[in-house]
Scaffold this motif. Structure first.
Motif, short mmCIF file in Angstrom:
data_model
loop_
_atom_site.label_atom_id
_atom_site.label_comp_id
_atom_site.label_asym_id
_atom_site.label_seq_id
_atom_site.Cartn_x
_atom_site.Cartn_y
_atom_site.Cartn_z
N GLN A 176 3.02 -3.24 -6.27
CA GLN A 176 1.91 -2.38 -5.89
C GLN A 176 0.37 -3.71 -6.13
O GLN A 176 -0.36 -3.55 -6.34
CB GLN A 176 1.11 -1.80 -7.99
CG GLN A 176 1.92 -0.19 -7.82
CD GLN A 176 1.67 1.04 -9.01
OE1 GLN A 176 1.96 -0.25 -10.07
NE2 GLN A 176 0.53 1.51 -8.79
N GLU A 177 1.49 -5.19 -6.52
CA GLU A 177 -0.04 -5.59 -6.46
C GLU A 177 0.56 -6.65 -5.27
O GLU A 177 -0.44 -7.86 -5.09
CB GLU A 177 0.37 -6.94 -7.42
CG GLU A 177 0.18 -6.76 -9.17
CD GLU A 177 0.96 -7.45 -10.05
OE1 GLU A 177 1.31 -8.46 -9.94
OE2 GLU A 177 0.71 -6.85 -11.15
N ASN A 198 1.81 -0.81 -0.14
CA ASN A 198 0.34 -1.67 -0.15
C ASN A 198 0.24 -1.42 0.95
O ASN A 198 1.14 -2.03 1.42
CB ASN A 198 0.21 -2.60 -0.96
CG ASN A 198 -1.00 -2.93 -1.18
OD1 ASN A 198 -1.60 -3.28 0.20
ND2 ASN A 198 -2.03 -3.29 -1.93
#
Length: 302
Positions: free
Chosen positions: A43-44, A176
């Motif tokens: 997610q990062e 992402n």
């Protein structure tokens, strides 16, 4: 991910002409790269520190002449596939410079990459190819996954919505979007899955598929069906999910039961793409920042 193409195709990319376009990179970017960990929660991860193994002089060329490499990569897809793409990343890989692109042209959507020699930035001539290698056929398949998406867009969008709607229930997330554009070159891909279409020759592409680009939706779908029939192509397209969970190492038995329920639920859904095989894959929440290759992860498959 499509990687280094044969020397045949690379040599075609190096025709006459010369231009140089140095590109300065900020101190901030250099500092950022030095602080990127080897793995990050997906997610990062937005492509930070992405740098496959490569020769040092190729890395320098990719950085210094980034803009020129971007233009050559974009021209390659225009000259060979008749499609407008946008370069999203330029990185060195082994002895070549890999140009990543994203296409969203006339509803044809995919991510791809093409390798160029380290001095290809000097060239300005046509990049139209006659390569018949298996590597080129794989690249054609990558492009055709975007045609497959357009041909069944509404049904693929239904599949995407299914993954979105069930992400909290089954505790998973996907890539992402920025990371996809910077690090992935395997065809149509969204946060949750990618499409694999059959590898075809460049000659077949230009005969059967390129003329469909500007057709209306009905003519496009009919053209896709006709192309499959005339080429004698009967295999299903493959859809591979790329899912991550922060509970990968928790209660394996219960997790397997959960994913059997998920798969059963997926198979019962109406209005999903036709002539498609779907493989659900679940891995842990971390992605390698240097390679960002989901296929290298240990996963549970259903």
């Amino acid at each position: 991910m499509n990687k280094i193409l044969s020397l045949t195709i690379i040599s075609i990319l190096l025709l006459s002409g010369c231009t140089t376009e140095p590109e300065d990179h900020s101190r901030q970017a250099t500092q950022e790269k030095s602080t990127v960990p080897e793995k990050m929660p997906v997610q990062e991860y937005k492509g930070q520190g992405y740098q496959p193994h490569a020769e040092e002089d190729v890395i320098k060329a990719a950085k210094k002449h980034r803009k020129a490499f971007e233009k050559r990569g974009e021209q390659f897809f225009k000259d060979n596939f008749g499609l407008n793409v946008k370069a999203t990343n330029v990185v060195a890989e082994d002895a070549s410079v890999e140009v990543y692109v994203h296409c969203n042209d006339n509803g044809i959507v995919f991510n791809a990459s093409v390798p160029l020699l380290k001095d290809a930035y000097k060239r300005t001539s046509s990049m139209r190819s006659t390569d018949t290698s298996s590597e080129m056929e794989m690249l054609v398949g990558t492009v055709l996954s975007g045609f497959e998406y357009r041909g069944q867009k509404e049904k693929y969008d239904n599949l995407t919505q299914f993954y979105k709607d069930n992400s909290k229930k089954y505790n998973y997330t996907g890539f992402n979007k920025e990371a996809i554009n910077k690090t992935q070159g395997i065809g149509y891909q969204n946060e949750y899955y990618y499409i694999v279409y059959s590898s075809r020759s460049l000659k077949e592409y230009r005969k059967y598929f390129e003329p469909l680009i500007h057709k209306n939706e009905q003519e496009f779908k009919e053209g896709m069906i006709r192309a499959r029939k005339e080429m004698g192509y009967t295999a299903d397209a493959n859809v591979y999910s790329t899912l991550f969970t922060d509970q990968f190492n928790n209660n394996h038995k219960e997790k397997v039961k959960n994913w059997i329920r998920f798969t059963d639920n997926l198979q019962k859904q109406p209005n999903f793409p036709e002539n498609v095989d779907i493989l659900s894959q679940l891995g842990d929440e971390f992605i390698s920042t240097k390679s960002a290759n989901y296929n290298e992860k240990k996963v549970i498959e259903f």
